[in-house]
Design a protein around this motif. Structure first.
Motif, PDB file in Angstrom:
ATOM      1  N   ARG A   1      45.637  47.272  44.010  1.00 40.61           N
ATOM      2  CA  ARG A   1      45.212  45.983  44.551  1.00 40.61           C
ATOM      3  C   ARG A   1      45.132  44.921  43.457  1.00 40.61           C
ATOM      4  N   ILE A   2      45.032  45.320  42.197  1.00 42.34           N
ATOM      5  CA  ILE A   2      45.028  44.323  41.109  1.00 42.34           C
ATOM      6  C   ILE A   2      46.448  43.938  40.720  1.00 42.34           C
TER       7      ILE A   2
ATOM      8  N   HIS B   1      46.194  46.677  29.032  1.00 40.49           N
ATOM      9  CA  HIS B   1      44.895  47.133  29.507  1.00 40.49           C
ATOM     10  C   HIS B   1      44.185  46.003  30.246  1.00 40.49           C
ATOM     11  N   VAL B   2      43.474  46.385  31.313  1.00 43.59           N
ATOM     12  CA  VAL B   2      42.763  45.423  32.143  1.00 43.59           C
ATOM     13  C   VAL B   2      41.317  45.890  32.312  1.00 43.59           C
ATOM     14  N   ALA B   3      40.362  45.060  31.868  1.00 42.96           N
ATOM     15  CA  ALA B   3      38.932  45.337  32.064  1.00 42.96           C
ATOM     16  C   ALA B   3      38.472  44.622  33.328  1.00 42.96           C
TER      17      ALA B   3
ATOM     18  N   GLY C   1      41.114  40.361  31.444  1.00 48.58           N
ATOM     19  CA  GLY C   1      39.976  40.605  32.313  1.00 48.58           C
ATOM     20  C   GLY C   1      40.211  40.179  33.747  1.00 48.58           C
ATOM     21  N   ILE C   2      39.582  40.922  34.655  1.00 44.95           N
ATOM     22  CA  ILE C   2      39.553  40.550  36.071  1.00 44.95           C
ATOM     23  C   ILE C   2      38.101  40.549  36.523  1.00 44.95           C
TER      24      ILE C   2
ATOM     25  N   SER D   1      43.708  41.550  53.692  1.00 45.48           N
ATOM     26  CA  SER D   1      44.133  41.967  52.351  1.00 45.48           C
ATOM     27  C   SER D   1      43.354  41.213  51.305  1.00 45.48           C
ATOM     28  N   LEU D   2      43.200  41.849  50.152  1.00 46.14           N
ATOM     29  CA  LEU D   2      42.543  41.183  49.030  1.00 46.14           C
ATOM     30  C   LEU D   2      43.441  40.070  48.527  1.00 46.14           C
ATOM     31  N   LYS D   3      42.823  39.053  47.996  1.00 45.55           N
ATOM     32  CA  LYS D   3      43.565  37.935  47.466  1.00 45.55           C
ATOM     33  C   LYS D   3      43.284  37.797  45.981  1.00 45.55           C
TER      34      LYS D   3
END
Length: 234
Positions: A128-129, A158-160, A193-194, A230-232
């Motif tokens: 989803r990301i 990498h995603v935190a 980052g998210i 759905s996620l946006k």
């Protein structure tokens, strides 16, 4: 945990330059050698800090023979980063208290039930990301606390991910601290980052986007399969 109350000033040099003028403050030196400087105001965020890994040195200054009229500080505490040239030097002119406490082993933060469910659901549906994303782990450990989710995107970056029920500025600041620390590690940098939440305050969204973070709205019912929304990703 070492707690010092003192009239102090501080100089941070290295990747950035910052100065704290003389004032009464509280210093926290944790078991991992992290050094944090707090004032009476300003909520939980320290005025300045040096995160682990670093080395701490206590220095007792001596009076210069050619300048006996200049008062010397009681102590200088120098924190030097292990993986960079960053140095935080705190000059303590007058110490009111200097105490150490053994806090023992901490069981860690027990998250709000909804946040924990959101974290679990997003970890199970990590694409989803972004298509091609892969989960590294939940509760990714750092010296300043666990990152909710660490992932790797389709480009290998990498995603935190910081997850909140209601995303406010404090959550963005928390993600900022994690990313600043993680990006010092050459083994995983760069880390982007998210900021993920069921709702995100407008001010928090502006701050997050200004710092280069993506904002992800989480629909908990949809994630559990209650509807077809759905996620946006903004």
């Amino acid at each position: 945990m070492r707690i010092i109350v003192a009239d102090c000033s501080a100089e941070y040099t290295g990747r950035l330059q910052a100065t704290l003028p003389l004032a009464r403050r509280v210093l926290l030196i944790k078991a991992d050698n992290s050094l944090l400087i707090f004032s009476e105001l300003g909520s939980y965020k320290p005025l300045n800090w040096m995160a682990s890994p670093c080395t701490i040195t206590d220095i007792t200054p001596e009076q210069a023979d050619d300048d006996p009229a200049t008062p010397i500080p009681q102590k200088v505490i120098r924190a030097c980063a292990t993986k960079s040239n960053d140095v935080l030097e705190v000059t303590l002119q007058h110490i009111y208290a200097d105490d150490s406490y053994d806090l023992g082993e901490d069981p860690g933060l027990i998250k709000d039930g909804v946040e924990d469910h959101l974290q679990r659901a997003l970890a199970e549906q990590i694409e989803r990301i972004g298509e091609g994303a892969k989960l590294v782990r939940r509760e990714y450990p750092t010296p300043i606390g666990p990152v909710d989710i660490m992932a790797i995107d389709a480009d290998g970056v990498h995603v935190a991910i910081e997850i909140k029920r209601h995303g406010g500025i404090d959550g963005v600041e928390q993600l900022t601290r994690y990313c600043e620390l993680l990006n010092r590690d050459p083994l995983i940098a760069p880390v982007r980052g998210i900021f993920a939440a069921q709702t995100i305050a407008p001010q928090a969204r502006v701050l997050a986007e200004d710092r280069g973070f993506d904002c992800l709205l989480l629909d908990y019912d949809e994630m559990r399969g209650a509807d077809d929304g759905s996620l946006k990703l903004f």
